[in-house]
Design a protein around this motif. Structure first.
Motif, PDB file in Angstrom:
ATOM      1  N   VAL A   1       0.855  -1.182   0.000  1.00 34.50           N
ATOM      2  CA  VAL A   1       0.000   0.000   0.000  1.00 34.50           C
ATOM      3  C   VAL A   1       0.893   1.235   0.000  1.00 34.50           C
ATOM      4  O   VAL A   1       1.885   1.287   0.742  1.00 34.50           O
ATOM      5  CB  VAL A   1      -0.928   0.027   1.240  1.00 34.50           C
ATOM      6  CG1 VAL A   1      -1.772   1.297   1.250  1.00 34.50           C
ATOM      7  CG2 VAL A   1      -1.826  -1.201   1.273  1.00 34.50           C
ATOM      8  N   ALA A   2       0.561   2.221  -0.831  1.00 35.96           N
ATOM      9  CA  ALA A   2       1.264   3.503  -0.836  1.00 35.96           C
ATOM     10  C   ALA A   2       0.266   4.589  -0.455  1.00 35.96           C
ATOM     11  O   ALA A   2      -0.769   4.747  -1.115  1.00 35.96           O
ATOM     12  CB  ALA A   2       1.876   3.789  -2.203  1.00 35.96           C
ATOM     13  N   ILE A   3       0.564   5.310   0.616  1.00 40.46           N
ATOM     14  CA  ILE A   3      -0.289   6.412   1.056  1.00 40.46           C
ATOM     15  C   ILE A   3       0.382   7.711   0.629  1.00 40.46           C
ATOM     16  O   ILE A   3       1.489   8.017   1.064  1.00 40.46           O
ATOM     17  CB  ILE A   3      -0.509   6.379   2.575  1.00 40.46           C
ATOM     18  CG1 ILE A   3      -1.206   5.073   2.971  1.00 40.46           C
ATOM     19  CG2 ILE A   3      -1.333   7.577   3.021  1.00 40.46           C
ATOM     20  CD1 ILE A   3      -1.450   4.924   4.464  1.00 40.46           C
ATOM     21  N   ILE A   4      -0.280   8.450  -0.244  1.00 36.19           N
ATOM     22  CA  ILE A   4       0.302   9.666  -0.815  1.00 36.19           C
ATOM     23  C   ILE A   4      -0.334  10.892  -0.179  1.00 36.19           C
ATOM     24  O   ILE A   4      -1.406  10.816   0.427  1.00 36.19           O
ATOM     25  CB  ILE A   4       0.116   9.703  -2.347  1.00 36.19           C
ATOM     26  CG1 ILE A   4      -1.378   9.763  -2.710  1.00 36.19           C
ATOM     27  CG2 ILE A   4       0.757   8.476  -3.000  1.00 36.19           C
ATOM     28  CD1 ILE A   4      -1.642   9.922  -4.190  1.00 36.19           C
ATOM     29  N   GLU A   5       0.338  12.028  -0.329  1.00 32.79           N
ATOM     30  CA  GLU A   5      -0.234  13.276   0.161  1.00 32.79           C
ATOM     31  C   GLU A   5      -0.385  14.307  -0.955  1.00 32.79           C
ATOM     32  O   GLU A   5      -1.051  15.318  -0.775  1.00 32.79           O
ATOM     33  CB  GLU A   5       0.623  13.848   1.292  1.00 32.79           C
ATOM     34  CG  GLU A   5       2.048  14.195   0.896  1.00 32.79           C
ATOM     35  CD  GLU A   5       2.894  14.636   2.089  1.00 32.79           C
ATOM     36  OE1 GLU A   5       2.478  14.326   3.226  1.00 32.79           O
ATOM     37  OE2 GLU A   5       3.928  15.288   1.886  1.00 32.79           O
TER      38      GLU A   5
ATOM     39  N   VAL B   1       0.389  -1.912  -6.829  1.00 33.59           N
ATOM     40  CA  VAL B   1       0.446  -1.376  -5.469  1.00 33.59           C
ATOM     41  C   VAL B   1      -0.796  -0.519  -5.245  1.00 33.59           C
ATOM     42  O   VAL B   1      -1.111   0.365  -6.053  1.00 33.59           O
ATOM     43  CB  VAL B   1       1.719  -0.537  -5.246  1.00 33.59           C
ATOM     44  CG1 VAL B   1       1.725   0.061  -3.847  1.00 33.59           C
ATOM     45  CG2 VAL B   1       2.959  -1.382  -5.474  1.00 33.59           C
ATOM     46  N   GLU B   2      -1.504  -0.776  -4.168  1.00 32.19           N
ATOM     47  CA  GLU B   2      -2.698   0.004  -3.854  1.00 32.19           C
ATOM     48  C   GLU B   2      -2.305   1.430  -3.470  1.00 32.19           C
ATOM     49  O   GLU B   2      -1.432   1.633  -2.629  1.00 32.19           O
ATOM     50  CB  GLU B   2      -3.479  -0.647  -2.711  1.00 32.19           C
ATOM     51  CG  GLU B   2      -4.747   0.113  -2.325  1.00 32.19           C
ATOM     52  CD  GLU B   2      -5.449  -0.480  -1.113  1.00 32.19           C
ATOM     53  OE1 GLU B   2      -6.448   0.105  -0.664  1.00 32.19           O
ATOM     54  OE2 GLU B   2      -4.974  -1.527  -0.601  1.00 32.19           O
ATOM     55  N   VAL B   3      -2.951   2.413  -4.086  1.00 38.84           N
ATOM     56  CA  VAL B   3      -2.664   3.821  -3.800  1.00 38.84           C
ATOM     57  C   VAL B   3      -3.809   4.392  -2.975  1.00 38.84           C
ATOM     58  O   VAL B   3      -4.976   4.303  -3.364  1.00 38.84           O
ATOM     59  CB  VAL B   3      -2.487   4.632  -5.096  1.00 38.84           C
ATOM     60  CG1 VAL B   3      -2.243   6.109  -4.765  1.00 38.84           C
ATOM     61  CG2 VAL B   3      -1.328   4.083  -5.922  1.00 38.84           C
ATOM     62  N   VAL B   4      -3.485   4.962  -1.831  1.00 42.07           N
ATOM     63  CA  VAL B   4      -4.471   5.553  -0.931  1.00 42.07           C
ATOM     64  C   VAL B   4      -4.183   7.039  -0.805  1.00 42.07           C
ATOM     65  O   VAL B   4      -3.043   7.441  -0.565  1.00 42.07           O
ATOM     66  CB  VAL B   4      -4.421   4.886   0.455  1.00 42.07           C
ATOM     67  CG1 VAL B   4      -5.392   5.562   1.414  1.00 42.07           C
ATOM     68  CG2 VAL B   4      -4.725   3.401   0.343  1.00 42.07           C
ATOM     69  N   ASP B   5      -5.210   7.858  -0.987  1.00 37.73           N
ATOM     70  CA  ASP B   5      -5.053   9.310  -0.880  1.00 37.73           C
ATOM     71  C   ASP B   5      -5.026   9.701   0.588  1.00 37.73           C
ATOM     72  O   ASP B   5      -6.026   9.577   1.294  1.00 37.73           O
ATOM     73  CB  ASP B   5      -6.207  10.014  -1.596  1.00 37.73           C
ATOM     74  CG  ASP B   5      -5.974  11.511  -1.740  1.00 37.73           C
ATOM     75  OD1 ASP B   5      -5.051  12.040  -1.084  1.00 37.73           O
ATOM     76  OD2 ASP B   5      -6.696  12.166  -2.515  1.00 37.73           O
ATOM     77  N   GLY B   6      -3.877  10.154   1.039  1.00 45.90           N
ATOM     78  CA  GLY B   6      -3.744  10.613   2.415  1.00 45.90           C
ATOM     79  C   GLY B   6      -3.816  12.116   2.536  1.00 45.90           C
ATOM     80  O   GLY B   6      -3.571  12.670   3.614  1.00 45.90           O
ATOM     81  N   GLY B   7      -4.146  12.783   1.439  1.00 43.38           N
ATOM     82  CA  GLY B   7      -4.247  14.236   1.476  1.00 43.38           C
ATOM     83  C   GLY B   7      -5.634  14.721   1.841  1.00 43.38           C
ATOM     84  O   GLY B   7      -5.804  15.658   2.617  1.00 43.38           O
TER      85      GLY B   7
ATOM     86  N   HIS C   1       2.675  -4.048   4.050  1.00 43.82           N
ATOM     87  CA  HIS C   1       3.819  -3.150   4.081  1.00 43.82           C
ATOM     88  C   HIS C   1       3.336  -1.821   3.509  1.00 43.82           C
ATOM     89  O   HIS C   1       3.044  -1.706   2.315  1.00 43.82           O
ATOM     90  CB  HIS C   1       4.970  -3.703   3.240  1.00 43.82           C
ATOM     91  CG  HIS C   1       6.125  -2.748   3.113  1.00 43.82           C
ATOM     92  ND1 HIS C   1       7.046  -2.821   2.102  1.00 43.82           N
ATOM     93  CD2 HIS C   1       6.505  -1.680   3.871  1.00 43.82           C
ATOM     94  CE1 HIS C   1       7.935  -1.858   2.238  1.00 43.82           C
ATOM     95  NE2 HIS C   1       7.615  -1.144   3.309  1.00 43.82           N
ATOM     96  N   VAL C   2       3.234  -0.833   4.362  1.00 42.13           N
ATOM     97  CA  VAL C   2       2.715   0.475   3.981  1.00 42.13           C
ATOM     98  C   VAL C   2       3.881   1.429   3.728  1.00 42.13           C
ATOM     99  O   VAL C   2       4.758   1.576   4.583  1.00 42.13           O
ATOM    100  CB  VAL C   2       1.796   1.054   5.074  1.00 42.13           C
ATOM    101  CG1 VAL C   2       1.302   2.440   4.675  1.00 42.13           C
ATOM    102  CG2 VAL C   2       0.616   0.122   5.318  1.00 42.13           C
ATOM    103  N   VAL C   3       3.901   2.043   2.568  1.00 48.22           N
ATOM    104  CA  VAL C   3       4.882   3.087   2.279  1.00 48.22           C
ATOM    105  C   VAL C   3       4.158   4.427   2.297  1.00 48.22           C
ATOM    106  O   VAL C   3       3.249   4.655   1.501  1.00 48.22           O
ATOM    107  CB  VAL C   3       5.568   2.862   0.912  1.00 48.22           C
ATOM    108  CG1 VAL C   3       6.390   4.082   0.528  1.00 48.22           C
ATOM    109  CG2 VAL C   3       6.457   1.631   0.961  1.00 48.22           C
TER     110      VAL C   3
END
Length: 557
Positions: free
Chosen positions: A67-71, A83-89, A115-117
């Motif tokens: 999982v990738a949490i982006i801002e 890779v799962e993309v999660v909006d952290g913004g 494993h979260v990036v």
């Protein structure tokens, strides 16, 4: 041989005696579930904006992530497929997430065992929310690691050509302006100041520094969206920066440097002075075909946008290829000549279909029309025996091809897999040298589907600064599926034949490569851009991109 024999069961059952036997206590036989292991979190700094500033460790972790949490939306481009993309913004309701809400988001995904990036702009522990998020992980018992990134505090000024220290100025201070209350008297000295989040309050900040005792003539540099090809820098003074920043329409995110070190930008500006800085270049090829060309253009400061104009499809009649491959295995040929990477791919796919590998080329001589085709062959574990050292084309290959010699060559036949629209230059040249050629259609090229409407509109209205044509077919197909490029767009062609086709379609050619090579074509466009930039500077005019200036008629080449 061992045979299995069935054996009759002879065990006897003993009847129970009159003795009383206590029944065992009832036990819970259901298997106990072990708790699901927690995942772990990697807080990865992505730098100020330029993806090439990622560290090696950062790239490794992003590739391994579940999982990738982006801002920031642009960070999604750093994440590979799968890779799962999660909006952290922002949250599901569209509002910006608070620090606490983002920390809960990170912890929740880590508790699934993933494993979260967590991708953090700049450096995770420098003016970022990663410390609070990492503390939440520690409280929840989740392992984490920190991967430092290039901070915008140092990275953006470096890309603007502004050193934060030199031999005369050894100290710098970072001041986060934003909504904070700043006592500007504390910064009245000569130390270099790096102001963060200061765009909206730059007038107030400048006035406060002047009132504190700094000279109104103190140099100031404000750089927005630093390290990207949209980077813009305004150089001014404390007295004028508010007016100049407003005139330049400066917006966040921006880094402002105050101090005498700004004067060094005139000599050290290396990024914004690249010959194609900020140019939007259209490349009528697929991403796979133009990867090297895109990197070359990027080194000159340009951003390439690929628009496929052709689609590669199998031949209508595969029997010709089947027969040729069987002949290759049976020793019918002396040479195999590859004229494109697509031809290499087509033969390789046919080999795989038959269960063959590179060993089938044993005893054969391999020719490639150019270095790019030779590279495609090398990925197969094969080194080309003949690659033109001069012109990398069918004509160049013929010029260096040895004539058939009955004493030296046991076989006089050449296998030539190629496109259905290829010219006859190579076939005729080899026949003149005494060779027999099996000219086989390995693949067909058909016109691709039109690009999206915004891209077509950009082509027609001059939003692209340049178009690179690498063949006559790319000219015909681009005009056919997207329309003719605007008159302000610079037209660059890989060779005379391509240039002639462009002119036949009403395009004025500005740049012509000296050799038929995509890299040479990019170099030629860069030389054109450098000369154009110098002309603006010598005339005392601001340097504008072709898309910013719409001439009434095209310049002569």
């Amino acid at each position: 041989m061992t045979t299995r024999q069935s054996r009759k069961k002879t065990d006897t059952v003993t009847p129970p005696t009159t003795a009383t036997v206590e029944a065992p206590a009832k036990q819970d036989t259901a298997p106990k579930r072990s708790p699901k292991p927690l995942g772990h979190v990697s807080f990865v700094g992505t730098g100020p904006g330029d993806a090439s500033l990622l560290t090696v460790r950062a790239a490794e972790l992003i590739a391994e992530a579940d999982v990738a949490i982006i801002e920031q939306p642009e960070q999604a481009a750093l994440v590979p497929e799968g890779v799962e993309v999660v909006d952290g913004g922002v949250g599901e309701d569209g509002t910006a997430l608070t620090h606490a809400a983002r920390a809960r988001l990170v912890v929740r995904h880590a508790k699934t065992g993933a494993h979260v990036v967590r991708l953090v702009s700049g450096d995770p522990f420098t003016y970022a929310t990663a410390p609070e998020e990492a503390a939440a992980c520690a409280k929840a018992g989740i392992a984490f690691e920190i991967v430092p990134g290039v901070s915008s505090v140092t990275g953006v000024p470096a890309y603007a050509g502004v050193p934060l220290t030199n031999k005369a100025h050894r100290q710098y201070r970072v001041v986060s302006v934003g909504d904070a209350t700043i006592t500007w008297a504390d910064h009245a000295g000569t130390d270099t100041l790096v102001l963060l989040s200061a765009v909206a309050r730059i007038g107030e900040a400048a006035a406060g520094l002047i009132e504190a005792g700094r000279s109104p003539e103190t140099p100031v540099a404000m750089t927005r969206v630093g390290t990207t090809t949209e980077q813009t820098t305004v150089v001014s003074t404390l007295a004028d920066i508010a007016v100049d920043a407003k005139a330049a329409a400066m917006t966040s995110p921006a880094i402002t440097v105050v101090g005498e070190v700004v004067a060094m930008r005139e000599a050290l500006s290396w990024f914004e002075t690249k010959p194609l800085y900020g140019w939007r270049v259209l490349v009528p090829r697929t991403k796979e075909q133009s990867a090297g060309l895109a990197a070359r253009l990027r080194s000159y400061g340009a951003v390439s946008e690929e628009v496929p104009t052709i689609s590669v499809e199998p031949p209508r009649n595969p029997q010709q290829m089947d027969k040729a491959v069987r002949g290759l295995v049976e020793g019918r040929y002396e040479w195999v000549a590859f004229t494109s990477a697509n031809a290499v791919k087509a033969v390789r796919e046919k080999f795989e279909e038959y269960g063959l590998d590179a060993r089938a080329f044993s005893g054969l001589k391999i020719a490639a029309v150019g270095e790019k085709t030779a590279e495609a062959i090398s990925t197969w574990g094969i080194r080309a025996d003949l690659v033109p050292t001069g012109e990398q084309s069918a004509r160049g290959l013929v010029e260096e091809w040895p004539p058939f010699d009955e004493l030296l060559d046991p076989i006089n036949r050449v296998f030539l897999p190629r496109a259905d629209i290829a010219t006859e230059t190579l076939v005729a040249g080899l026949q003149d040298l005494g060779w027999e050629v099996d000219d086989v259609t390995a693949y067909r090229t058909v016109r691709a589907a039109p690009p999206p409407a915004p891209t077509r509109e950009a082509i027609k209205t001059g939003k692209f600064d340049a178009v690179l044509f690498t063949s006559s077919s790319t000219v015909r197909n681009l005009v056919g599926i997207a329309g003719k490029p605007h008159a302000s767009t610079i037209i660059a062609c890989i060779g005379p034949a391509t240039a002639q086709t462009a002119e036949e379609h009403g395009l004025r050619v500005d740049v012509l490569a000296e050799q038929p090579s995509a890299d040479v074509l990019a170099d030629a466009l860069a030389e054109f851009g450098a000369a154009r930039r110098l002309a603006f500077l010598e005339a005392g005019e601001p340097v504008l991109k072709p898309s910013q200036k719409k001439p009434s008629s095209r310049r002569k080449a």
